[in-house]
Enzyme design. Sequence first.
Site, short mmCIF file in Angstrom:
data_model
loop_
_atom_site.label_atom_id
_atom_site.label_comp_id
_atom_site.label_asym_id
_atom_site.label_seq_id
_atom_site.Cartn_x
_atom_site.Cartn_y
_atom_site.Cartn_z
N CYS A 1 22.16 -6.82 -31.92
CA CYS A 1 23.00 -5.79 -32.44
C CYS A 1 23.47 -6.60 -33.86
CB CYS A 1 24.15 -5.80 -31.51
SG CYS A 1 23.74 -4.97 -29.78
N ARG B 1 19.70 -4.13 -37.55
CA ARG B 1 19.82 -4.67 -36.34
C ARG B 1 20.12 -3.84 -34.85
NH1 ARG B 1 20.41 -10.32 -36.49
NH2 ARG B 1 21.11 -10.41 -34.42
N TRP C 1 22.37 -2.13 -30.20
CA TRP C 1 20.98 -1.69 -29.65
C TRP C 1 21.19 -1.86 -28.33
CZ3 TRP C 1 17.23 0.52 -31.69
CH2 TRP C 1 15.80 0.28 -31.42
N ASN D 1 26.87 -9.63 -28.85
CA ASN D 1 25.42 -9.28 -29.43
C ASN D 1 24.72 -10.10 -28.25
OD1 ASN D 1 22.67 -9.22 -30.27
ND2 ASN D 1 23.42 -10.66 -31.73
N GLY D 2 23.99 -9.87 -27.26
CA GLY D 2 23.01 -10.73 -26.44
C GLY D 2 23.25 -10.02 -24.95
N GLU E 1 -5.91 -5.79 -30.60
CA GLU E 1 -4.80 -5.75 -31.29
C GLU E 1 -4.80 -6.50 -32.61
OE1 GLU E 1 -2.19 -4.32 -31.20
OE2 GLU E 1 -0.39 -5.55 -31.96
N LYS F 1 -4.14 -4.55 -36.12
CA LYS F 1 -3.37 -5.17 -37.22
C LYS F 1 -3.83 -5.25 -38.35
CE LYS F 1 -0.37 -4.53 -35.38
NZ LYS F 1 0.04 -4.27 -33.93
N GLU G 1 -4.44 -1.31 -39.94
CA GLU G 1 -3.29 -0.57 -40.24
C GLU G 1 -2.53 -1.14 -41.46
OE1 GLU G 1 -0.72 -1.82 -36.33
OE2 GLU G 1 -0.52 0.01 -37.16
N HIS H 1 -24.99 -5.55 -26.63
CA HIS H 1 -25.59 -4.30 -26.20
C HIS H 1 -25.54 -3.35 -27.15
CE1 HIS H 1 -26.07 -5.60 -22.05
NE2 HIS H 1 -24.64 -6.05 -22.12
N LYS I 1 6.49 5.10 -37.96
CA LYS I 1 6.86 3.99 -37.00
C LYS I 1 6.88 4.88 -35.56
CE LYS I 1 8.35 0.30 -35.22
NZ LYS I 1 6.97 -0.32 -34.92
C1 F6R Z 1 0.38 -0.26 -34.14
C2 F6R Z 1 1.70 0.63 -33.61
C3 F6R Z 1 1.34 1.90 -32.98
C4 F6R Z 1 2.19 1.99 -31.82
C5 F6R Z 1 2.02 3.51 -31.04
C6 F6R Z 1 2.97 3.69 -29.84
O1 F6R Z 1 0.96 -1.37 -34.83
O2 F6R Z 1 2.74 0.36 -33.97
O3 F6R Z 1 0.04 1.78 -32.38
O4 F6R Z 1 1.91 1.04 -30.86
O5 F6R Z 1 2.26 4.43 -32.08
O6 F6R Z 1 3.97 3.63 -30.29
P1 F6R Z 1 5.12 3.53 -29.09
O7 F6R Z 1 5.33 2.20 -28.82
O8 F6R Z 1 6.63 3.79 -30.00
O9 F6R Z 1 5.25 4.60 -28.33
#
Ligand code: F6R
Length: 615
Positions: free
Chosen positions: A2, A27, A75, A101-102, A485, A489, A492, A508, A610
């Site tokens: 927070c 935050r 948060w 916060n915490g 993963e 990364k 993307e 294979h 996001k």
């Molecule tokens: C990759 C990424 C996306 C999310 C996916 C699910 O870095 O951020 O692949 O992981 O869109 O998003 P959430 O977790 O918000 O449901």
Amino acid sequence: MCGIVGYIGPRSAQDVVISGLRRLEYRGYDSAGIAVGSDGTLSARKKSGKITHLDEELAARPLPASHQGIGHTRWATHGGPTDSNAHPHLSQSGRVALVHNGIIENFAELRAELEADGVRFASETDTETAAQLLGRLVDEGTPLAAAMRQVAGRLEGAFTLVAIDSDDPDRVVAARRNSPLVVGVGEGENFLGSDVAAFLEYTRDAIELGQDQVVEITRDDVTITDLDGSTATAVKPYHVDWDIAAAEKGGFDWFMRKEIYEQPRAVADTLLGRYSASGELTLDEVRIRPEELRRIDKIVIVACGTAFYAGLVAKYAIEHWTRIPCEVEIASEFRYRDPIIDPMTLVVTISQSGETADTLMAIRHAREQHAKVIAICNTNGATIPRESDAVIYTHAGPERGVASTKGFLTQVVACYLLGLYLAQVRGMKYREEIAAVMDELSTMPEKIQRVLDEGQQVLDLAGELRDEHSFLFLGRHVGYPVSLEGALKLKEIAYKHAEGFPAGELKHGPIALVEKDIPVFVVVPPRGRDQLHDKVISNIQEVRARGARTIVLVEDGDDEVLPYSDVVIRHPRVSTLLQPLVATVPLQLFACELATRLGHDVDQPRNLAKSVTVE
Ligand code: F6R
């Protein structure tokens, strides 16, 4: 996570606090509030939602003019994002206002003690416990700073607390343990903030508070003491050169990089308060009776993207610890294949944002079939946890970089907690066995920190491999989702062709992709588990024989890989199931650095959002 602001000085406290909160909104932004002292009374305004909601409230119900104030942008952790759970919290007499916060781990015992004493609570938060404890001491005549030291001494967990007393208009008092707090030192005015962004427009001189310290600010003085009241030594004032944008990112170039470096704290926070001294695991909001959990005969994990990969890690741990069959499914595929689920199925959804439409639709479908749903989510009060039977919150704090990093690590931790919890409820593990895993988990923040501290090697590697077109990532067991993963990364944010494969599957088909000098990252499992380690060594040899440049992620002390590795990236020794928590971190750093060197916008990569709220 927070944002906290405190002010004492000649300016309007409301103006300083609100502008500080705006700077700290990164935050947390699910509710905001302010309290000021004037003429022996405290006045507070607080609202769920963004700071603009608080602005509207302040316009409708103005605060009196004041020069002493505290504020908070939240948060949520304990208690949903509602007006009553928003900070500041007032003590019962109304004399003390406090923001936090915490996570206060022992709040339930303290709350019971206060309630037995006749204190009535106005919220569901852990924070209010601290406000009430502080209020009781101050009402009895203890000065605010001394009361703060006593309260901080009684709390377990992580906290920054900032408080004001209506009878002491010249002072703001704060304490910290495992959560950040910085003092801004002005001329005839002083400030408190979760970080310097809170007060940078007024002063660039700051003091960072140490662990278990209490600070009192008046207009002209800053007094820092330890919890026993002795004057704190080793206080280090510093001058801040960052501009405000850099300050919000903690001096990092990207939110993503900052979030990668926040992972030790995020993992520690996700573990906080889950494990009692008597060896019992407890989770956040599990509204599923233990008898129902004992009847479950199948688990289906549903998620998207990075969260799906966290689910793939979870499958190994959950099946190993509980012996319940566990499937992992991409949310957008789930309901279209008529999945076999019934009241004996436990559906686990994983979502950082809690708003992903594909995951939400999967939950609705699962509930229509009368399955029980547990959500693992980072956003308190989001749609996914609201529509689930139970929730385990990850305590990563807001994730601003589009590419998920601390979201992933904390999701993996929450999945481990769920697996252990199910094993506990179903009697599949002895207390000592659960304790051993919890002990190892508690060492992970330190181990992740070590990986970060040694990150320069990966950053340099990103420079060397900047112009490569294709990258492969190989792993087995939990190393396989780590490879996926790592590849995601890179795709993307660096827009590079990258593929993750189970190392044994390479022969294979995908091995045809291996050509001279192609960089191949290989996650090597810790030694000692079946023949997994040796098999991966063979897989490294297979790609190296075909000209690949091998970049090998391996535990400390494993030298068997040396003859076949062009680059060796070491991580601390951990058990196989927990390896993703250390092995993923270099891959995140690598992608972030490569994208930076290519000049891409790391926090907002092209074509991505996001939170994906459309199917
Ligand atoms: C990759 C990424 C996306 C999310 C996916 C699910 O870095 O951020 O692949 O992981 O869109 O998003 P959430 O977790 O918000 O449901």
